[in-house]
Scaffold this active site. Structure first.
Site, PDB file in Angstrom:
ATOM      1  N   TYR A  37      60.697  65.223  79.286  1.00 41.50           N
ATOM      2  CA  TYR A  37      62.039  65.204  79.901  1.00 41.50           C
ATOM      3  C   TYR A  37      62.900  66.245  79.205  1.00 41.50           C
ATOM      4  CZ  TYR A  37      65.954  63.254  82.494  1.00 41.50           C
ATOM      5  OH  TYR A  37      67.015  63.099  83.330  1.00 41.50           O
ATOM      6  N   LYS A  92      47.296  50.334 101.385  1.00 43.32           N
ATOM      7  CA  LYS A  92      46.822  51.665 101.755  1.00 43.32           C
ATOM      8  C   LYS A  92      46.810  52.573 100.523  1.00 43.32           C
ATOM      9  CE  LYS A  92      45.702  53.963 105.585  1.00 43.32           C
ATOM     10  NZ  LYS A  92      44.953  53.455 106.727  1.00 43.32           N
TER      11      LYS A  92
END
Length: 750
Positions: A37, A92
């Site tokens: 970050y 899925k």
């Protein structure tokens, strides 16, 4: 509990749902966080701002797919809304990850119309490498997919339309082959005219069926030209209207070659199946209840009925998981702009071809040991067949390149190896050895050649060009098994009962006459495959040998030790397992042979195991294991590995780092090794672990395998004068092929 209760418990168990986000880079230190970050993240941001294509280099975009739904047409549940559809979309995502290592964000949209959905999804293009549309009602699904495909520069795929089309298309190719019929001549009837049926009919035309031979029926009957003039049919149904008399589904099925059911359960009876043409093809794919049951369809006729359904409890399940993960994997890896018709056809043809190949033992076991062989009850691969990834995906990628959809060049010849690595480090490591074997195949004796696994392994060795197998066993039995499995090859067979083995008996007698073996006993022993194979290798009539599949390890090892013996620079043989984890490989020795090795034996075992590691392109770093760290305990047991280290360092042939004695965690944990024991000769964690005795070695590798999630390859026998490997009883065909590959590479170095 019933299925519903089990499912609710499964989904609600902490943490709720089925997916999570995991980091792919270290986050253990302050520096790690500053790279992940602020402030380090600014550097890739600036690169992407200058060139948007760098998003594929510095972010997960290239492996990230959005599964998008409005919940308007959830399979078996209907219009349940976006929030209620979320478990399906998470599921899925599980399938994408499990079968093709693709990451997914599931996105459920509260969209009232196609315009809203299209505009919303379009704005997400910077985030994703592809869009999988799911459970969107017809006819809006056609418009949404088409508009997004036109507007976006990444693949857009509506699985409900094309998934069933592709998988059933593969089944149709093979069913027509078995029925002896050409696709162009098939008279095809559809029950159902929704998104899946229309897409499937279109796809069958792409495969070679003729549109004028397709009759489509909806709940009102056959879709005819007359109905298009008298009813308000949508333009998608009108596409398959025919100039034929009005009628119902029974009328349409009379004389048809193929029935494709994508409608509702129980609407087809046995008389309708009986009215079809000879050897009919029946794809009853309504879920959960097919248009006609498997049992009723099969019992309706005396000739062959080739039947497929959407259910897993019947043969030939048309399951979309055979399609979408691999289509997207191929599309993402070549950075395709779309999933076009050429890519879909390539997927179907690759699936059809795969179904004609020998089925791995692991797949058979996963489905209850039910025999699987190309035929009416096996026309499409099973979803758990891992070969789908590296058979179908390369075909899709190649089609993308050849059709102009790809934006990234990849080495298509090397691509299957990259894909195999996604299935586990062991596949990546074995590919190194198998490629070496293919460069110069050697003659490998399979001592238990009558066993069906050995015969199937021999076929694969020939088919892949890995080795030249010689099967020892009853020739008639081997031929019968070859025919039963439909293996198209002409194996080299030596039948000990009928072959001329006099010269081998002479040699065995010469070698063992002062070890208690008489001439008559030598004649008897060479009728045993283990002794015959050993003498063949010893005399140079074969280059290597595999045995042990149907014998206990000690009894299988004894003949090659007596006949072939150890190498000139070795007095002892040893068994080694290669354990592969996600990001590392470890060789464990000795795990099968020497019960209480001396320092001299440990020295030899280490040297030979290091040589083995190099055959896998691994630079060895050896650790002699104990319960002591560098002299923290001093007794005869800890002095043994310490002396072995000294002997190795004094040996001019040893050109790899070795240290010890040390505890197991010291050997494999970098912080301990280089923090607490900075004086160690190992700069990096060890990848060759030498255990102080057989008991520790066997226990250690099995714990690593079972609790550590490692995949094990072996045992590989080192220290022999000629390549010999002893299988474990119950090993699968892939294990035989792998060890044969190792034996070939051993022989190449002889």
């Amino acid at each position: 509990m019933g299925l519903d209760e089990d499912a609710l418990d499964y989904h609600s168990r902490d943490p709720p749902g089925k997916i999570e986000i995991a980091t792919t880079k270290p986050t253990n230190t302050q520096r790690d966080l500053s790279l992940a970050y602020s402030p380090g993240v600014a550097a890739p941001c600036e690169e992407i701002a200058a060139n948007s294509e760098d998003a594929f280099t510095y972010t997960a975009k290239g492996n990230l797919v959005a599964v998008v739904s409005d919940g308007s047409a959830v399979l078996g549940l209907g219009d349940i809304g976006p929030e209620a559809s979320k478990p399906v979309m998470e599921g899925k995502g599980v399938l994408f990850k499990r079968f093709a290592d693709i990451d997914v964000f599931d996105i459920e949209l509260d969209a009232d119309d196609a315009d809203t959905m299209v505009e919303t999804v379009k704005t997400m293009e910077p985030t994703f490498g592809g869009i999988n549309l799911e459970d969107i009602a017809a006819p809006a699904c056609f418009e949404v997919e088409q508009r997004l495909s036109d507007a976006m520069d990444i693949p857009v795929f509506h699985d409900d339309q094309h998934g069933t089309a592709i998988i059933s298309g593969a089944a149709l190719i093979n069913a027509a082959d078995l029925a002896g019929k050409d696709l162009a001549d098939l008279d095809i009837v559809f029950s159902g005219a929704g998104a899946s049926a229309i897409a499937t009919a279109r796809f069958y035309v792409s495969l070679g069926a003729r549109k004028e031979n397709i009759t489509m029926c909806d709940s009102s009957g056959i879709i005819t030209d007359a109905r298009t003039r008298s009813e308000d049919l949508n333009r998608f149904k009108e596409e398959f209207a025919r100039d034929v008399p009005d009628g119902d589904l029974a009328d349409a099925m009379a004389g048809a070659d193929v029935f494709v059911g994508l409608s509702v359960g129980g609407i087809v009876d046995q008389s309708m199946i009986q009215s079809m043409a000879s050897d009919p093809i029946v794809f009853a794919m309504a879920n959960p209840d097919p248009e006609i049951t498997y049992e009723d369809a099969k019992a309706a006729r005396d000739d062959t009925v080739i039947m497929a359904t959407g259910r897993s409890d019947y043969p030939n399940q048309v399951n979309n998981v055979l399609g979408f993960p691999f289509l997207f994997r191929g599309a993402l890896d070549v950075r395709a702009t779309e999933i076009n018709e050429e890519m879909k056809v390539a997927a179907a043809e690759a699936l059809a071809t795969l179904a004609r190949q020998d089925v791995p033992d692991a797949v058979v076991k996963a489905y209850g040991d039910t025999p699987m062989q190309y035929g009416p009850d096996y026309i499409i691969p099973k979803p758990l067949d891992q070969r789908v990834l590296f058979e179908v995906t390369p075909a899709v990628a190649r089609a993308a390149v050849e059709s102009g959809a790809a934006r990234k060049e990849i080495d298509l010849d090397a691509y299957p190896e990259r894909l195999e690595a996604r299935l586990g480090k062991s596949r990546e490591m074995m590919r190194v050895v198998l490629n070496k074997a293919k460069s110069d195949p050697k003659r490998v004796v399979l001592a238990e050649g009558h066993d069906e696994k050995m015969i199937r392994a021999a076929y694969q060795l020939v088919d892949q060009g890995i080795a030249e197998p010689v099967l020892l066993g009853d020739a008639d039995r081997i031929e019968a098994t070859r025919r039963r499995f439909g293996l198209e090859f002409d194996p080299v067979v030596v039948d000990p009962e009928t072959a001329d083995v006099e010269a081998y008996a002479d040699r065995l007698y010469e070698l063992r006459q002062r070890k208690g073996v008489t001439r008559r006993e030598a004649d008897e022993l060479v009728r045993n495959g283990n002794y015959l194979g050993s003498v063949m290798v010893e005399m140079g009539d074969a280059d290597a040998m595999l045995t042990g599949l149907t014998h206990h390890y000690p009894s299988a090892l004894r003949p090659p030790l007596q006949v072939i013996g150890t190498a000139e620079d070795a007095n002892y043989a040893a068994g080694v397992y290669m354990l592969t984890f996600k990001n590392r490989v470890i060789f464990c020795a000795d795990t099968t042979v020497n019960q209480d090795p001396t320092a001299e034996i440990l020295t030899e075992v280490t040297r030979h195991t290091a040589d083995l590691a190099r055959r896998f392109n691994v630079s060895p770093r050896a650790a002699m294991l104990s319960y002591s760290n560098f002299g923290s305990v001093d007794n005869p047991g800890t002095r043994k590995p310490r002396r072995a280290v000294e002997r190795l360092r004094d040996d001019s042939r040893v050109d790899f780092p070795v240290d010890g004695e040390m505890q197991a965690d010291t050997a494999v944990v970098e912080d301990i090794l280089n923090g607490t024991y900075e004086f160690s000769e190992l700069e990096d964690p060890a990848n060759v672990l030498v255990f102080p005795n057989l008991e520790a070695g066997n226990i250690g590798y099995k714990l690593l395998q079972r609790l550590g999630g490692a995949e094990a390859i072996g045992p590989m026998l080192v220290g022999m004068d000629k390549p010999v490997h002893v299988l474990q009883r119950g090993d699968e065909v892939k294990d035989i092929v792998n060890l044969a590959g190792v034996a070939v590479v051993d022989a190449q170095q002889e």
